[in-house]
Scaffold this motif. Sequence first.
Motif, short mmCIF file in Angstrom:
data_model
loop_
_atom_site.label_atom_id
_atom_site.label_comp_id
_atom_site.label_asym_id
_atom_site.label_seq_id
_atom_site.Cartn_x
_atom_site.Cartn_y
_atom_site.Cartn_z
N LEU A 39 32.19 -26.23 -23.34
CA LEU A 39 32.32 -24.75 -23.67
C LEU A 39 33.50 -24.17 -23.02
O LEU A 39 33.83 -23.02 -23.36
N VAL A 40 34.30 -25.04 -22.58
CA VAL A 40 35.61 -24.36 -21.88
C VAL A 40 36.72 -25.32 -22.56
O VAL A 40 36.73 -26.56 -22.70
N PRO A 41 37.92 -24.73 -23.06
CA PRO A 41 38.90 -25.51 -23.62
C PRO A 41 39.40 -26.63 -22.71
O PRO A 41 39.37 -26.41 -21.60
N GLU A 42 39.77 -27.75 -23.43
CA GLU A 42 39.96 -28.83 -22.46
C GLU A 42 41.01 -28.84 -21.56
O GLU A 42 41.17 -29.43 -20.50
N GLU A 43 42.33 -28.10 -21.99
CA GLU A 43 43.28 -27.72 -21.22
C GLU A 43 42.97 -27.00 -19.99
O GLU A 43 43.99 -26.72 -18.99
N ILE A 44 42.17 -26.53 -19.83
CA ILE A 44 41.63 -25.57 -18.65
C ILE A 44 40.71 -26.46 -17.79
O ILE A 44 39.46 -27.03 -18.12
N GLU A 45 40.82 -26.85 -16.56
CA GLU A 45 40.45 -27.59 -15.41
C GLU A 45 38.95 -26.72 -15.25
O GLU A 45 39.29 -25.45 -14.67
N LEU A 46 37.74 -27.47 -14.92
CA LEU A 46 36.69 -26.96 -14.29
C LEU A 46 36.65 -27.00 -13.05
O LEU A 46 37.00 -28.04 -12.39
N ASP A 47 36.80 -25.75 -12.38
CA ASP A 47 36.82 -25.62 -10.91
C ASP A 47 35.45 -26.23 -10.11
O ASP A 47 34.33 -25.82 -10.65
N GLN A 48 35.39 -26.74 -9.17
CA GLN A 48 34.13 -27.51 -8.51
C GLN A 48 34.37 -27.18 -7.16
O GLN A 48 35.28 -27.26 -6.41
N LEU A 49 33.06 -26.87 -6.44
CA LEU A 49 33.08 -26.87 -5.06
C LEU A 49 31.93 -27.90 -4.52
O LEU A 49 30.76 -28.27 -5.00
N GLU A 50 32.46 -28.79 -3.82
CA GLU A 50 31.97 -29.94 -3.55
C GLU A 50 31.34 -30.83 -4.69
O GLU A 50 30.45 -31.40 -4.62
N GLY A 51 32.03 -30.84 -5.76
CA GLY A 51 31.99 -31.80 -6.70
C GLY A 51 30.69 -31.09 -7.60
O GLY A 51 30.18 -31.53 -8.42
N LYS A 52 30.45 -29.71 -7.48
CA LYS A 52 29.32 -28.95 -8.32
C LYS A 52 30.09 -27.89 -8.95
O LYS A 52 31.19 -27.04 -8.59
N CYS A 53 29.61 -27.71 -10.35
CA CYS A 53 30.04 -26.76 -11.10
C CYS A 53 29.14 -25.55 -11.30
O CYS A 53 27.81 -25.68 -11.02
N TYR A 54 29.46 -24.18 -11.58
CA TYR A 54 28.82 -23.10 -11.50
C TYR A 54 29.12 -22.13 -12.79
O TYR A 54 30.11 -22.24 -13.02
N VAL A 55 28.12 -21.50 -12.79
CA VAL A 55 27.99 -20.36 -13.88
C VAL A 55 27.39 -19.10 -13.30
O VAL A 55 26.61 -19.29 -12.64
#
Length: 243
Positions: free
Chosen positions: A47-63
């Motif tokens: 859902l997020v363009p590939e060149e944008i890194e998903l930020d994670q907190l302690e290995g977890k993603c959030y919405v």
Amino acid sequence: MNSIEDVLQSVSHRPWGLPERQWMFYQEWNRAIFLHFEVPYDVLRPLVPEEIELDQLEGKCYVSIVPFTMENIRPRQLPAVSMISDFDELNVRTYVKVDGKPGVYFLNIEVGKSLSAFVSRTVSGLPYEKAEMKRTADTYLSLNEKKKFFLRLKFKTGELVQSKTTLEKWLTERYCLYVYVNEELFRYEIHHKEWPVKTILFENLELEYKIGNLHLTEADVIASQYSDGVIVVSWDKEKITRI
């Protein structure tokens, strides 16, 4: 309400300094409700363009789903015009990084006025669209018939949170956002004082947002907060050049 000068002088909570150029827009994000969800990386990544890194907190993603009321939005040198400047808004956002700078990326943005959606979309490049919205002091309703999205809630607010958890700060204290305009990536810098948040208790909470394989319902909410709001200044978008 704090003055712009007071807001601009409050910077100790920021992860980086203010931009050196002049800010371009003033706005107030008022009566905000934060609904947070932990989501699998593999569901979020498409859902997020590939060149944008998903930020994670302690290995977890959030919405997060954030319904609030936008008020007094205006360019730096112009007055606010209520018919355009004041509107209810709901955004679905996730947390990302570009070149090591954390921010947010919007998966969906809805507003309660067609004219405000058009102007905001045209000026910012963000994906604003119209939804049916109604709110009172203790209720919020949003219905996007086209996408079959809805939010219905009735709530009471509690005490001011004196000491936020690491997760609460990580989810709320974001000072830029990312957007693609004409297939080019841009960053908008923003600034406000640290969000003052209160506890929130829901008498009723129903929601459904399905974006790709991401399916959010009331059963998936892991944390929630309420804020009376913040004054926000934002800068014009800057193009991110990738080497």
